[in-house]
Design an enzyme around this catalytic site. Structure first.
Site: not given
Ligand code: HMG
Ligand code: MG
Length: 302
Positions: A18-19, A210, A212, A243, A252
């Protein structure tokens, strides 16, 4: 004999699929992801975060989440987790029969907004429903807090914000909290400081770290965490990771390096290092570039 306070056993949370992949512009083929995760399962790892049920236009590298989650060989002794940002993501994760749901939120407003397009307060409302429904579906839940040690947009993050969000996530019902050093900025004294505050409120076995490794401090931060009783550490095979919504976030902490250090210290991980190495070589080959872990670099010269 020097006295030490390290745990006898550490649980490694493998977040590479994933990450590790989410930041990659190169799409790894679904069948390769599946074969890789199967190799990771065979290495003895007890926990693998296999994908993200986020919006695929935000994270194209993981747009095959359903296929991966459904087609991997599931080992009984392994917990298979996935990142879930909202109810749409939870529906997808439940249909794909994931074991554990990982929700995430940032301690800093700007990173939260850029990462999930919502304010922290709005996100808490979404996550409380996701956690409630996950529990109703007999899933365990992990809660990540990102930017705990610093934010790429806002700089320092006050401890009060970390405590408030931790309380909020545990009140929702999460089983485990993972504290994210999203941009690899922490040092061991900061780790001591944050953990001292959190361990006044929660037992050590509820907290994972966690890190990096952007600035090379991840392993030192692990040691600081172990000395404070932490036994759950997130890492990514080969040191993959980052990220896309946190500029400067690089790989990481590498699972292979972590496992080397822990086993050398006599700390049990239950991981077969040869099999782990095989999984690291496999993904390095598929990514077609040298990965960051010291173990991989060392093995390529010997
Ligand atoms: P948004 O655009 O605000 O979503 O995104 P929305 O609710 O307004 O919906 C827009 C469209 O997205 C719609 O489709 C929804 O159906 C679709 P449309 O009607 O336009 O065809 N949609 C989805 N489709 C599939 N799966 C879903 C989903 N949700 C909405 N789950 C959202 C908001 C949260 C979805 C978006 O911002 C997003 O996906 N963000 C993820 C970003 C990400 O993955 N970042 C990295 C992970 S975090 C990280 O790495 C940190 C960590 O490792 C810890 C650390 O290191 O600190 C965990
Ligand atoms: Mg991370």
């Amino acid at each position: 004999m020097v006295k030490h306070n390290f745990p006898k056993k550490v649980h490694i949370r493998e977040v590479g699929p994933r990450d590790g992949l989410q930041n990659e512009s190169n799409f790894i083929q679904t069948e390769d992801k599946i074969e890789w995760i199967n190799l990771l399962s065979a290495s003895g790892l007890s926990y693998i975060e296999v994908t993200s049920f986020v919006n695929p236009t935000w994270i194209p590298a993981l747009s095959d989440a359903e296929l991966v989650a459904k087609q991997i060989n599931k080992f009984d002794e392994v917990t298979y987790a996935a990142l879930v940002p909202n109810m749409k993501g939870l529906t997808r994760a439940l249909e794909s029969k994931i074991d554990e749901v990982s929700v995430f939120i940032s301690a800093s407003e700007t990173h939260n907004k850029k990462n999930i397009n919502k304010t922290i307060t709005e996100t808490e409302t979404v996550l409380s429903e996701v956690v409630r429904e996950s529990i109703a579906n007999n899933k365990t839940v992990r809660g990540y807090i990102s930017t705990v040690f610093g934010c790429p947009y806002e700089g320092n993050v006050e401890i009060e914000k970390i405590i408030r969000l931790s309380d909020s996530l545990f009140e929702m019902g999460i089983d485990e909290l993972s504290l994210g050093d999203t941009i690899g900025i922490a040092n061991p004294l900061q780790v001591n400081f944050v953990l001292e505050e959190l361990l006044k409120r929660y037992p050590a076995d509820k907290i994972a770290m966690h890190f990096h490794n952007t600035r090379g401090t991840a392993m030192a931060n692990v040691l600081a965490s172990l000395e404070m009783g932490i036994t759950k550490i997130d890492s990514s095979i080969g040191g993959l990771g980052g990220c896309p919504y946190a500029p400067g976030a690089s790989g990481n902490l590498a699972t292979d390096d972590l496992n080397y250090m822990l086993t050398g210290m006599g700390i049990q991980t239950n991981i077969n290092s040869d099999k782990l190495h095989a999984a690291a070589l496999f993904i390095q080959d598929k990514m077609n570039k040298p990965l960051e872990s010291h173990s991989l670099k060392y093995s390529s010269t010997n």
